[in-house]
Design a protein around this motif. Sequence first.
Motif, PDB file in Angstrom:
ATOM      1  N   UNK A 135      23.981  69.837  63.084  1.00  0.00           N
ATOM      2  CA  UNK A 135      23.482  70.531  61.898  1.00  0.00           C
ATOM      3  C   UNK A 135      23.790  69.721  60.646  1.00  0.00           C
ATOM      4  N   UNK A 136      25.008  69.261  60.530  1.00  0.00           N
ATOM      5  CA  UNK A 136      25.459  68.599  59.302  1.00  0.00           C
ATOM      6  C   UNK A 136      25.026  67.141  59.215  1.00  0.00           C
ATOM      7  N   UNK A 137      25.220  66.410  60.269  1.00  0.00           N
ATOM      8  CA  UNK A 137      24.983  64.968  60.202  1.00  0.00           C
ATOM      9  C   UNK A 137      23.527  64.626  60.520  1.00  0.00           C
ATOM     10  N   UNK A 138      23.031  65.058  61.663  1.00  0.00           N
ATOM     11  CA  UNK A 138      21.676  64.680  62.056  1.00  0.00           C
ATOM     12  C   UNK A 138      20.636  65.183  61.059  1.00  0.00           C
ATOM     13  N   UNK A 139      20.750  66.447  60.677  1.00  0.00           N
ATOM     14  CA  UNK A 139      19.757  67.019  59.765  1.00  0.00           C
ATOM     15  C   UNK A 139      19.807  66.368  58.390  1.00  0.00           C
ATOM     16  N   UNK A 140      20.992  66.242  57.808  1.00  0.00           N
ATOM     17  CA  UNK A 140      21.098  65.663  56.469  1.00  0.00           C
ATOM     18  C   UNK A 140      20.818  64.163  56.468  1.00  0.00           C
TER      19      UNK A 140
ATOM     20  N   UNK B 199      18.584  56.455  50.939  1.00  0.00           N
ATOM     21  CA  UNK B 199      19.662  55.996  51.819  1.00  0.00           C
ATOM     22  C   UNK B 199      20.795  57.026  51.933  1.00  0.00           C
ATOM     23  N   UNK B 200      20.476  58.285  51.644  1.00  0.00           N
ATOM     24  CA  UNK B 200      21.476  59.352  51.728  1.00  0.00           C
ATOM     25  C   UNK B 200      22.148  59.338  53.098  1.00  0.00           C
ATOM     26  N   UNK B 201      23.454  59.354  53.087  1.00  0.00           N
ATOM     27  CA  UNK B 201      24.250  59.322  54.322  1.00  0.00           C
ATOM     28  C   UNK B 201      25.236  60.481  54.295  1.00  0.00           C
ATOM     29  N   UNK B 202      25.208  61.295  55.335  1.00  0.00           N
ATOM     30  CA  UNK B 202      26.140  62.421  55.466  1.00  0.00           C
ATOM     31  C   UNK B 202      27.180  62.081  56.519  1.00  0.00           C
ATOM     32  N   UNK B 203      28.437  62.367  56.204  1.00  0.00           N
ATOM     33  CA  UNK B 203      29.522  62.173  57.164  1.00  0.00           C
ATOM     34  C   UNK B 203      30.402  63.412  57.170  1.00  0.00           C
ATOM     35  N   UNK B 204      31.084  63.611  58.280  1.00  0.00           N
ATOM     36  CA  UNK B 204      31.982  64.753  58.421  1.00  0.00           C
ATOM     37  C   UNK B 204      33.427  64.303  58.391  1.00  0.00           C
TER      38      UNK B 204
ATOM     39  N   UNK C 256      32.678  67.740  54.324  1.00  0.00           N
ATOM     40  CA  UNK C 256      31.603  66.761  54.394  1.00  0.00           C
ATOM     41  C   UNK C 256      31.563  65.883  53.138  1.00  0.00           C
ATOM     42  N   UNK C 257      30.933  64.739  53.301  1.00  0.00           N
ATOM     43  CA  UNK C 257      30.680  63.821  52.202  1.00  0.00           C
ATOM     44  C   UNK C 257      29.246  63.338  52.333  1.00  0.00           C
ATOM     45  N   UNK C 258      28.554  63.252  51.201  1.00  0.00           N
ATOM     46  CA  UNK C 258      27.219  62.651  51.156  1.00  0.00           C
ATOM     47  C   UNK C 258      27.227  61.594  50.076  1.00  0.00           C
ATOM     48  N   UNK C 259      26.566  60.489  50.343  1.00  0.00           N
ATOM     49  CA  UNK C 259      26.483  59.436  49.346  1.00  0.00           C
ATOM     50  C   UNK C 259      25.207  58.640  49.557  1.00  0.00           C
TER      51      UNK C 259
END
Length: 121
Positions: A14-19, A57-62, A76-79
């Motif tokens: 939900x968090x990583x793949x989708x974002x 290039x938005x990247x989501x990490x947990x 979470x972090x997005x950058x």
Amino acid sequence: MASVEELKRVAKRFAVDAWNGDVAIFDEVCSPDYHLGDLTLADLKQAILAYRQSVPDLKATLGDMIAEGDTVAYRWTMSGTHGGTGKPVSATGITILHFRDGKVFRDEFESSSKSFEEQVS
């Protein structure tokens, strides 16, 4: 009832793949009555795609993830880099996902980060 480990796997998708761009994953991991406040699942998909247009290039990490019962919480972090200005943008926060029958049906989050709009102006 899904195991805590299975709920954590779903939360990561939900968090990583989708974002990170695969919003179709929501159809698999979310209940049809999913909501985030007043947002429906369709609204969330549209919002993510709009963010990704502005920040390609938005990247989501947990970070840390905690699960108990039918609830999973994670940091979470997005950058990324804003496509129009070239300025870096980032956000951090905590999300709590509530599950029913192994699918996300309610989503809550808190973030004290500046909005992407504030960061690029």
